[in-house]
Design an enzyme around this catalytic site. Structure first.
Site, PDB file in Angstrom:
ATOM      1  N   GLY A   1      -6.957   0.144   3.668  1.00 49.09           N
ATOM      2  CA  GLY A   1      -6.122  -1.030   3.414  1.00 49.09           C
ATOM      3  C   GLY A   1      -6.887  -2.331   3.578  1.00 49.09           C
ATOM      4  N   ASP A   2      -7.830  -2.361   4.521  1.00 55.68           N
ATOM      5  CA  ASP A   2      -8.642  -3.561   4.724  1.00 55.68           C
ATOM      6  C   ASP A   2      -9.548  -3.806   3.519  1.00 55.68           C
ATOM      7  OD1 ASP A   2      -7.461  -3.598   7.258  1.00 55.68           O
ATOM      8  OD2 ASP A   2      -9.117  -2.468   8.138  1.00 55.68           O
TER       9      ASP A   2
ATOM     10  N   GLY B   1      -1.799   4.546  -4.343  1.00 54.15           N
ATOM     11  CA  GLY B   1      -2.301   3.244  -4.789  1.00 54.15           C
ATOM     12  C   GLY B   1      -1.489   2.076  -4.288  1.00 54.15           C
TER      13      GLY B   1
ATOM     14  N   GLY C   1      -0.528   4.388   0.098  1.00 54.41           N
ATOM     15  CA  GLY C   1      -1.422   5.474   0.480  1.00 54.41           C
ATOM     16  C   GLY C   1      -2.207   5.991  -0.712  1.00 54.41           C
TER      17      GLY C   1
ATOM     18  N   SER D   1       0.844  -1.191   0.000  1.00 57.27           N
ATOM     19  CA  SER D   1       0.000   0.000   0.000  1.00 57.27           C
ATOM     20  C   SER D   1       0.878   1.239   0.000  1.00 57.27           C
ATOM     21  CB  SER D   1      -0.904   0.026   1.235  1.00 57.27           C
ATOM     22  OG  SER D   1      -1.847  -1.013   1.199  1.00 57.27           O
TER      23      SER D   1
END
Length: 305
Positions: free
Chosen positions: A248-249, A222, A219, A217
């Site tokens: 992120g989940d 992408g 942020g 990730s």
């Protein structure tokens, strides 16, 4: 069925204040509670995408009872949490309405006994046998061995079930060595794992440590993915303003759902980025804004890295 594992479940409490200032008293304008922990967020997004989902981990005490009651109201998520003697932790998020920033306070979680951990391993083995994929997510509560995720990865691999691991620190280091199908660190977690702050070589290094695919990730920029079929960057068309908690989940849910549907890597990354962006526009983690999802999904840029 997709199985999500949240060993350190939580009751997520969100307070909204007009402006967050240290050393002052605040009047809270709104309060929200929901079942929390990374794997439960993943489970709710998977269910919203139409997948059959079972959520397991530990839940105990009065807080655990509230988590389970709230989870029962989450459509499509089957509760397979295991009771423990300790009390499930709480997390407190304070949202500054003036800036949109969120300040987070996370409790450590209940002390898990050796007997409870052994019971969970047996419970997990039964659930994995009926799963198409597994997500292992989040921190470890006190008392759980630091190599817990490595043990769970190996059990799933022995059953022929692909695993996505999303954790950090020593739990991630040991879990990678057990050779999961995917890991999804953020840039800071990847740097801690590999010692490199350059995401591209660090992502490839993490693959060499045992993960079949590494999706990092970045942020608002992408995702960066190193896979057996190539290395890609996937980015939304523009940065989106909002609350990034749980983004992120949602990316994990996108990756797992696309895996079980047999999609190729560019399609997996497109879905993960679109869901992540759509979560920024949602009021809580474990949810996404459908309109933003459709808008972003049609314009995600996936390029070779």
């Amino acid at each position: 069925m997709i199985l999500t594992v949240t060993l350190n479940t939580a009751l997520d409490i969100t307070h909204r204040v007009p402006s967050l200032r240290p050393h002052t008293t605040h009047r809270v304008t709104a309060v929200a509670e929901r079942p929390g922990g990374k794997g439960l967020n993943v489970a709710r997004v998977l269910a919203a995408l139409g997948h059959e989902v079972t959520a397991t981990g530990f839940a105990g005490g009065p807080t655990g009872a509230v988590v389970r009651a709230l989870l029962a109201a989450s459509p499509g998520v089957v509760d397979a949490l295991l009771p423990c003697a300790g009390t499930t932790r709480r997390t407190l998020a304070v949202v500054d309405e003036a800036t949109g920033d969120t300040t987070q306070f996370n409790e450590p979680g209940p002390q898990i006994t050796a007997v409870e951990w052994a019971a969970f391993l047996a419970h997990y083995a039964e659930l994995v046998a009926g799963a198409r994929a597994v997500a292992l997510c989040g921190s470890l509560p006190p008392g759980v061995p630091v190599g817990a995720y490595a043990t769970l990865v190996r059990a799933a691999r022995a059953a022929g079930v692909p695993v996505l691991l999303d954790t950090s620190g020593e739990a991630l280091r040991r879990g990678v060595a057990a050779r999961p199908e995917m890991i999804k660190p953020n840039a800071a977690e990847l740097a801690e794992l590999t010692g490199s702050r350059d995401p591209l070589p660090a992502t490839r290094d993490a693959r060499r440590r045992g993960a079949r695919a590494v999706i990092t990730s970045l942020g608002p920029a992408g995702l960066l993915a190193a896979t057996p079929h190539g290395t890609w960057r996937a980015a939304p068309p523009r940065p989106l303003a909002g609350n990034p908690t749980g983004a992120g989940d949602s990316a994990v849910a996108g990756l797992l759902s696309a895996l079980t549907e047999g999609l190729d890597w560019p399609a997996r990354l497109t879905r993960a980025v679109a869901l992540s962006a759509a979560t920024v526009h949602a009021p809580t983690a474990g949810a996404f804004d459908p309109r933003t999802y459709e808008e972003v999904r049609g314009s995600v840029r996936v390029t070779a890295a």
